[in-house]
Design an enzyme around this catalytic site. Structure first.
Site, mmCIF file in Angstrom:
data_model
loop_
_atom_site.group_PDB
_atom_site.id
_atom_site.type_symbol
_atom_site.label_atom_id
_atom_site.label_comp_id
_atom_site.label_asym_id
_atom_site.label_seq_id
_atom_site.Cartn_x
_atom_site.Cartn_y
_atom_site.Cartn_z
ATOM 1 N N LYS A 33 0.819 -1.214 0.000
ATOM 2 C CA LYS A 33 0.000 0.000 0.000
ATOM 3 C C LYS A 33 0.857 1.269 0.000
ATOM 4 C CE LYS A 33 -1.296 -0.286 4.926
ATOM 5 N NZ LYS A 33 0.078 -0.226 5.398
ATOM 6 N N ARG A 90 12.133 -6.900 3.048
ATOM 7 C CA ARG A 90 12.247 -5.463 3.302
ATOM 8 C C ARG A 90 13.141 -5.209 4.520
ATOM 9 N NH1 ARG A 90 6.795 -2.043 4.097
ATOM 10 N NH2 ARG A 90 6.935 -2.663 6.267
ATOM 11 N N ARG A 124 14.556 -1.739 8.218
ATOM 12 C CA ARG A 124 13.514 -1.190 9.101
ATOM 13 C C ARG A 124 13.445 -2.039 10.354
ATOM 14 N NH1 ARG A 124 7.589 0.517 6.949
ATOM 15 N NH2 ARG A 124 6.978 -0.247 8.982
ATOM 16 N N ARG A 129 2.776 -7.461 14.197
ATOM 17 C CA ARG A 129 2.088 -6.416 13.421
ATOM 18 C C ARG A 129 0.935 -7.000 12.615
ATOM 19 N NH1 ARG A 129 6.732 -4.538 10.312
ATOM 20 N NH2 ARG A 129 5.434 -3.037 9.232
ATOM 21 N N ARG A 161 -6.381 3.319 11.483
ATOM 22 C CA ARG A 161 -5.879 1.988 11.800
ATOM 23 C C ARG A 161 -6.855 1.239 12.710
ATOM 24 N NH1 ARG A 161 -0.565 1.863 9.793
ATOM 25 N NH2 ARG A 161 0.707 0.288 10.773
HETATM 26 P P1 AMP Z 1 3.409 1.577 8.973
HETATM 27 O O1 AMP Z 1 4.567 2.255 8.324
HETATM 28 O O2 AMP Z 1 2.085 2.092 8.484
HETATM 29 O O3 AMP Z 1 3.513 0.071 8.896
HETATM 30 O O4 AMP Z 1 3.458 1.964 10.524
HETATM 31 C C1 AMP Z 1 4.583 1.639 11.331
HETATM 32 C C2 AMP Z 1 4.211 1.745 12.804
HETATM 33 O O5 AMP Z 1 3.786 3.087 13.105
HETATM 34 C C3 AMP Z 1 3.052 0.867 13.251
HETATM 35 O O6 AMP Z 1 3.470 -0.454 13.557
HETATM 36 C C4 AMP Z 1 2.560 1.633 14.483
HETATM 37 O O7 AMP Z 1 3.430 1.436 15.576
HETATM 38 C C5 AMP Z 1 2.712 3.080 14.050
HETATM 39 N N1 AMP Z 1 1.505 3.607 13.363
HETATM 40 C C6 AMP Z 1 1.400 3.977 12.059
HETATM 41 N N2 AMP Z 1 0.171 4.440 11.775
HETATM 42 C C7 AMP Z 1 -0.543 4.363 12.930
HETATM 43 C C8 AMP Z 1 -1.882 4.686 13.302
HETATM 44 N N3 AMP Z 1 -2.750 5.171 12.404
HETATM 45 N N4 AMP Z 1 -2.258 4.472 14.588
HETATM 46 C C9 AMP Z 1 -1.393 3.989 15.501
HETATM 47 N N5 AMP Z 1 -0.124 3.646 15.215
HETATM 48 C C10 AMP Z 1 0.320 3.841 13.956
#
Ligand code: AMP
Length: 188
Positions: free
Chosen positions: A14, A128, A134, A145, A89
């Site tokens: 995404k 990744r 990361r 996750r 989320r």
């Molecule tokens: P992502 O890059 O979208 O996979 O996000 C990485 C991490 O950021 C997640 O595992 C959460 O710890 C935090 N995170 C990102 N977006 C949100 C959200 N909308 N609400 C809460 N935590 C978030």
């Protein structure tokens, strides 16, 4: 005017698709994960507060993310459209977004559900982790996750479907083919 929400587990592509489409449409690609990772890297007060959540693959508390998004969506460049990647989320965040948009007479066009089988996701995230380093792409955090996604975020698929706002896209194909499927989905 394009206003899209990208739903899908970590590793569903995404981020890649959201960035590409936002670039084509000349609208901001707003990734909460990226905003949070940058705050952590810059060691801002927000970054210090959220670091442990990101490291463990837990959702950052709603209050923190809602403040961040309220601020981001009120910037001038967000007036002519946006693509949200990683937000909302959970249902509380989706309701907050509705309220925020309602206050300024805006709405979400579509929520896009990127569909990719679990085993493909785990392989992609491991890759990744190796390539980009990361820190939350380690084996244990990946699994966590995915659990958090299933429990908290996946219910949003029904939330948007019930409102006739959901489009599903097969994310288990090449980047070019996903982009084509996505373009078709939002045009119809
Ligand atoms: P992502 O890059 O979208 O996979 O996000 C990485 C991490 O950021 C997640 O595992 C959460 O710890 C935090 N995170 C990102 N977006 C949100 C959200 N909308 N609400 C809460 N935590 C978030």
């Amino acid at each position: 005017m394009t206003r899209l929400i990208f739903l899908g587990p970590p590793g569903s592509g995404k981020g890649t698709q959201a960035a590409q489409l936002a670039n084509n449409e000349q609208i901001p690609h707003i990734s909460t994960g990226e905003l949070l990772r940058k705050a952590v890297a810059d060691k801002t007060p927000l970054g210090l507060k959220v670091k442990s959540y990101l490291d463990e693959g837990e959702l950052v508390p709603d209050k923190v993310v809602l403040d961040l998004m309220g601020e981001r969506l009120s910037k001038d460049d967000a007036r002519s459209g946006w693509i949200l990647d990683g937000f909302p989320r959970n249902v509380a965040q989706a309701e907050f977004l509705d309220k925020l948009l309602g206050e300024v007479g805006q709405w979400t066009d579509w929520a896009i559900a990127m569909e990719v089988p679990d085993e493909v996701i785990v392989d992609r995230l491991r890759e990744r982790g190796r390539k980009e380093g990361r820190s939350d792409d380690s084996e244990e955090t990946i699994r966590h996750r995915l659990e958090v996604y299933r429990e908290k975020t996946a219910p949003l698929i029904d939330f948007y479907r019930a409102r006739g706002q959901l489009k599903s896209v097969n994310g288990n194909q090449s980047i070019t083919d996903v982009a084509a499927a996505l373009k078709q989905a939002i045009a119809s």
